[in-house]
Design a protein around this motif. Structure first.
Motif, PDB file in Angstrom:
ATOM      1  N   ARG A 192       0.867  -1.186   0.000  1.00  0.00           N
ATOM      2  CA  ARG A 192       0.000   0.000   0.000  1.00  0.00           C
ATOM      3  C   ARG A 192       0.893   1.222   0.000  1.00  0.00           C
ATOM      4  NH1 ARG A 192      -1.644   3.995   3.180  1.00  0.00           N
ATOM      5  NH2 ARG A 192      -0.572   3.195   5.032  1.00  0.00           N
ATOM      6  N   THR A 223      -5.011  -4.278  -3.701  1.00  0.00           N
ATOM      7  CA  THR A 223      -4.985  -4.602  -2.271  1.00  0.00           C
ATOM      8  C   THR A 223      -6.394  -4.730  -1.721  1.00  0.00           C
ATOM      9  OG1 THR A 223      -2.833  -3.556  -1.932  1.00  0.00           O
ATOM     10  CG2 THR A 223      -4.257  -3.753  -0.005  1.00  0.00           C
ATOM     11  N   VAL A 249      -0.448  -6.459   4.617  1.00  0.00           N
ATOM     12  CA  VAL A 249      -0.384  -5.230   3.833  1.00  0.00           C
ATOM     13  C   VAL A 249       0.814  -4.436   4.324  1.00  0.00           C
ATOM     14  CG1 VAL A 249      -1.599  -3.147   3.107  1.00  0.00           C
ATOM     15  CG2 VAL A 249      -2.896  -5.233   3.599  1.00  0.00           C
TER      16      VAL A 249
END
Length: 305
Positions: A273, A288, A301
């Motif tokens: 991210r 994502t 993430v």
């Protein structure tokens, strides 16, 4: 004031089934990392009129606030002897408090509810907000996740914690490959003693798109270029982690659906991210976002610039 770095695996705990699964996953990961586990329970104060209600009085609030992390810690200590387990009770808005807690953690682990009858997650607003704002890796674990789910089948065709870990899967954008993201995935595979499966999705430049349906040679040439570029990006990481078996997959189209498909055979899916500091606010990219909602394996993430 200077913050105290705890170097722990931190899990957000609210007593739900999904947060209990997250705590168990976090305990296993803490053991692999050789770090203590920190259980954080966030109590959000209710408005004063509600707090005066008989079932929401101060004694009831205190009882549940203390019981949730205490009971979880006792159970984890029994199931994971030798693991250091810390507890912390905080108050405030859960998403804000947990994102702040992530700053001092090796990684933050949260639970997400499994969709009934469908593989994948139902990601709540708190989890999404934490993922969007945290600047340390956040792992989402679905309700019902078991240790055996991360492992290969045994001779009887049943997942077993006694067998090898399933591969770690990395979703990688080779146009802007981030070193923190790549290293996180390689390190996760290394401590599991398993392979790394790297998935890259690509689309042709707009001026090529028109002819792709009829020009198979052009399509093939673009595919070869993308595959070669992926190999080049990973070359030095292969040298840094020579014991990790790496497989590369370069697919036409968005990698989101491909990552969801391979998550069924993964112990962990790792995606990135990009951290954006602008007036528009935090953002979770479409790939994502898709993986968070539909992966059948835990999802890490990793934020990056």
């Amino acid at each position: 004031m200077t913050r105290t770095i705890t170097h722990s695996v931190t899990v957000g705990l609210d007593g739900s089934r999904e947060s209990r699964a997250a705590a168990e996953w976090a305990a296993r990961e803490a053991h692999l990392l050789g770090l203590p586990l920190k259980l954080v329970h966030v109590w959000e104060p209710v408005p004063e009129p509600m707090a005066q209600a008989p079932l929401l009085g101060a004694e009831t609030q205190q009882h549940w606030t203390e019981r949730i992390p205490r009971d979880a810690a006792e159970g984890i200590r029994l199931r994971h002897p030798g693991l250091g387990v810390l507890t912390e009770q905080l108050s405030g808005r859960p998403a804000e408090v947990l994102a702040d807690e992530a700053k001092d953690a090796e990684l933050l682990v949260l639970g997400s509810r499994g969709l009934s009858g469908i593989g994948g997650f139902f990601v709540g607003s708190v989890a999404l907000a934490v993922v969007a704002h945290a600047e340390r890796p956040v792992v989402l674990v679905r309700a019902g996740e078991q240790a055996a789910d991360e492992h290969e089948m045994d001779p009887a065709g049943v997942p077993s914690a006694a067998t090898a870990f399933r591969p770690v899967v990395l979703g990688l954008d080779i146009e802007s490959p981030d070193e923190e993201l790549i290293e996180f995935a390689f390190a996760a595979a290394a401590r599991r003693g398993t392979s790394l499966r790297v998935v890259h999705g690509w689309n042709p430049p707009p001026y090529y798109a028109y002819g792709l349906s009829v020009d198979l040679e052009l399509h093939g040439e673009l595919a070869r270029r993308e595959t070669a570029a992926l190999t080049e990006v990973l070359s030095r990481w292969r040298k840094k982690f020579p014991d990790i078996e790496v497989s590369e997959e370069s697919h036409y189209g968005s990698p989101g659906s491909h990552l969801v498909d391979v998550s069924r055979e993964a112990s962990l899916v790792v995606v990135g991210r990009r951290i954006r500091r602008n007036p528009v606010g935090a953002h979770i990219g479409p790939v994502t976002h898709a993986v968070l909602h539909h992966s059948t394996a835990p999802v890490a993430v990793v934020p990056h610039h």
